[in-house]
Design a protein around this motif. Structure first.
Motif, mmCIF file in Angstrom:
data_model
loop_
_atom_site.group_PDB
_atom_site.id
_atom_site.type_symbol
_atom_site.label_atom_id
_atom_site.label_comp_id
_atom_site.label_asym_id
_atom_site.label_seq_id
_atom_site.Cartn_x
_atom_site.Cartn_y
_atom_site.Cartn_z
ATOM 1 N N THR A 159 7.667 -3.579 -9.049
ATOM 2 C CA THR A 159 6.356 -3.302 -8.552
ATOM 3 C C THR A 159 5.106 -3.430 -9.423
ATOM 4 O O THR A 159 3.984 -3.329 -9.004
ATOM 5 N N PRO A 164 0.070 -5.188 -10.421
ATOM 6 C CA PRO A 164 0.697 -4.425 -9.350
ATOM 7 C C PRO A 164 1.068 -5.206 -8.101
ATOM 8 O O PRO A 164 0.118 -6.179 -7.681
ATOM 9 N N VAL A 165 2.090 -5.018 -7.426
ATOM 10 C CA VAL A 165 2.416 -5.871 -6.286
ATOM 11 C C VAL A 165 1.882 -4.855 -5.143
ATOM 12 O O VAL A 165 2.681 -3.878 -4.798
ATOM 13 N N SER A 166 0.996 -5.317 -4.479
ATOM 14 C CA SER A 166 0.478 -4.035 -3.587
ATOM 15 C C SER A 166 1.205 -4.213 -2.224
ATOM 16 O O SER A 166 0.818 -3.611 -1.251
ATOM 17 N N THR A 171 3.927 -3.182 -1.926
ATOM 18 C CA THR A 171 5.115 -2.439 -2.061
ATOM 19 C C THR A 171 4.574 -1.027 -1.686
ATOM 20 O O THR A 171 3.489 -0.600 -1.612
ATOM 21 N N VAL A 204 -5.690 0.402 -0.876
ATOM 22 C CA VAL A 204 -5.226 -1.006 -0.578
ATOM 23 C C VAL A 204 -5.872 -2.207 -0.114
ATOM 24 O O VAL A 204 -6.353 -1.838 0.827
#
Lengths: 262, 258
Positions: A56, A76-78, A80, A106
């Motif tokens: 993530t 951060p992998v938004s 997810t 987000v």
């Protein structure tokens, strides 16, 4: 290329005082196809949670490479959504407003959050209905039972329609019956929406019932020692868990874990 | 149905206990023939309170005003400092020992310095009330922020939330019960601070009145002042308690506080 690629990844935590930092995972290789459901099992303290944080973008590998959706992970992998063993709902917000929280944060929902309030509300209520919580949105989370809170927590993880769902032992604290009910909820959601899912769990039956593929990790520092495809036909019924073909896979995984603990 | 109305003992209990205390006090003074200049009986104290009524009232208002001013300063300053300290673990680590050190200084030792800077009067009283009462507010607000569940932080950070998002959506609402809880403690401390300063260096207020009464050997009036202070203290505590439950109902779901 797979949707999630973890290549030769090692993660060492920052040293605390005199102690050398813990090496949580070492030489970890793992790839997850788009739309598939994988489970990661292993002895406790094998770095499963580190894996969650790596995928993530909450932690970065000390060496190696993590890519999600074809992009190197630098932050951060938004795309997810996350759910944990503890549902962590905010007690001052209604369940519905708890579930809307990701939309307030987000991109791109964040910018249109106020404007789309009514539409968002409908989305939440539809999602609640799909996990069996119809009409519970106007209650406070602490007015719901543990299983219901966990369902709400799943809704919060899914409200922004993530492409990757990360589940960290989400059913660990529930009783056996509620747990099996929730397996079916997540099975149906996955069948309908096809989000890529990584489930970290201690429960081998849960892993085999839900996943297309199970990764077994070694004791710390964690590495993948076995990759087992679960070729049981879908849709899977809960009765399947009492059949021999199912039991055999569980048995096989158990023996791998026993070896990993030695 | 023989029993249609029963007494609510929980509601009656504090009144009964208070009345009981005064009755025992009165009887003890009578039975043991305690001289009025050692321990005046409640009736004698009540008479003194009536006799000096206007003065007692004005001084009580003065003390109330001083306390509330100091308390207001403490709320504003305490809230800001608490948010600042709780914002980041490094700030927390840096400032916490300083705060403890500052709080450990007996405030009675600070009053002479305040008098040196601002002269006698209401300013040292307000400042003492402020200095003594901001600490619990700071600590509580900072604690509320520092104890955010790591999972909650992960959920939000993974979505790209900035520190400010996490603070406004989770940290600050979360620290509110701690904040309102600390107000009960802080108002009591502020009251102690202002009376303390009044007894050392002031020309009005209940503290000052007590000192004057004592030097004039008006022992019943000294006790009347004490009781006036107690009544004010209970009143302010009750208001803060009410505010707390009112503002953060979600945190009082056990039913114990209702």
């Amino acid at each position: 290329m797979s949707f999630v690629e973890i290549e030769n990844v090692s993660l060492r935590y920052k040293p605390q005082g005199d102690e050398e930092g813990t090496l949580a995972v070492e030489d970890l290789n793992l790839s997850v196809e788009k739309g598939s459901f994988v489970a990661v099992v292993g002895p406790s303290g094998c770095g499963k949670s580190s894996l969650m944080k790596l995928a993530t973008g909450l932690n970065f590998p000390t060496s190696g490479k993590v890519t999600v959706a074809g992009q190197d992970v630098h932050g951060p992998v938004s795309i997810t959504g996350m759910a944990f063993q503890n549902p962590v709902m905010l007690p001052w917000r209604l369940t519905r407003d708890n579930i809307m929280l990701p939309l307030e944060v987000v991109e791109p929902h964040r910018r249109t959050f106020r404007r789309d309030k009514a539409a968002n509300r409908e989305r939440v209520d539809a999602l609640l209905a799909s996990v069996g919580l119809e009409g519970q949105g106007s209650k406070y989370p602490w007015q719901l039972s543990g299983g219901m809170q966990q369902r709400a927590s799943l809704c919060r993880a899914l409200i922004h329609e993530p492409e990757l769902l990360m589940l960290d032992e989400p059913f660990g604290a529930l009783d056996a019956f509620t747990r099996e009910e929730l397996w079916q909820v997540i099975r149906d959601l996955h069948a309908e929406r096809k989000f890529t899912t990584i489930l970290v769990t201690h429960d081998l039956r849960e892993a085999v019932f839900l996943a297309d593929k199970v990764f077994v990790m070694s004791a710390r520092p964690g590495r993948v020692i076995v990759e087992r495809d679960v070729d049981l036909p879908r849709p899977r019924d809960i009765d399947l868990t009492y059949e021999k073909s199912f039991g055999d896979i569980v048995q096989e995984l158990r023996s791998h874990i026993a070896k990993a603990r030695e | 149905m023989t029993k249609t109305r029963s007494i609510d003992w929980i509601k009656a209990a504090p009144w009964l206990a208070t009345i009981g205390l005064f009755v025992i006090w009165e009887l003890a003074c009578l039975v043991f023939q305690i001289p009025w200049f050692i321990l005046p009986a409640p009736t004698r104290v009540a008479y003194a309170a009536w006799e000096f009524g206007p003065a007692l009232w004005n001084n009580s208002l003065q003390t109330l005003w001083t306390t509330l001013s100091g308390f207001a300063l403490a709320i504003v300053f305490g809230l800001f400092l608490g948010l600042f300290i709780g914002w980041d673990r490094r700030i927390y680590a840096a400032l916490y020992p300083l705060m403890i050190g500052f709080n450990s200084i007996p405030k009675v030792a600070v009053v002479p310095i305040l008098v040196l800077w601002f002269g006698t009067g209401w300013i040292p009283a307000v400042l003492t009330a402020f200095l003594i009462s901001f600490f619990p507010i700071v600590v509580n607000v900072a604690t509320g922020l520092a104890t955010i569940e790591p999972e909650m932080e992960d959920v939000l950070r993974a979505l790209g939330a900035k520190k400010l998002d996490i603070m406004t959506k989770v940290g600050i609402p979360r620290s509110m019960p701690y904040f309102f809880g600390s107000l009960k403690v802080a108002i009591t401390l502020a009251f102690i601070g202002s009376v303390l300063s009044e007894t050392i260096a002031a020309n009005s207020g209940v503290g000052h009145m007590m000192l004057t009464a004592q030097s004039n050997f008006e022992v019943p009036l000294v006790f009347a002042c004490l009781i006036a202070l107690a009544i004010e203290g209970i009143g302010m505590y009750a208001i803060m308690s009410w505010v707390e439950v009112r503002m953060t109902g979600w945190a009082h779901r056990s039913g114990f506080n209702r």
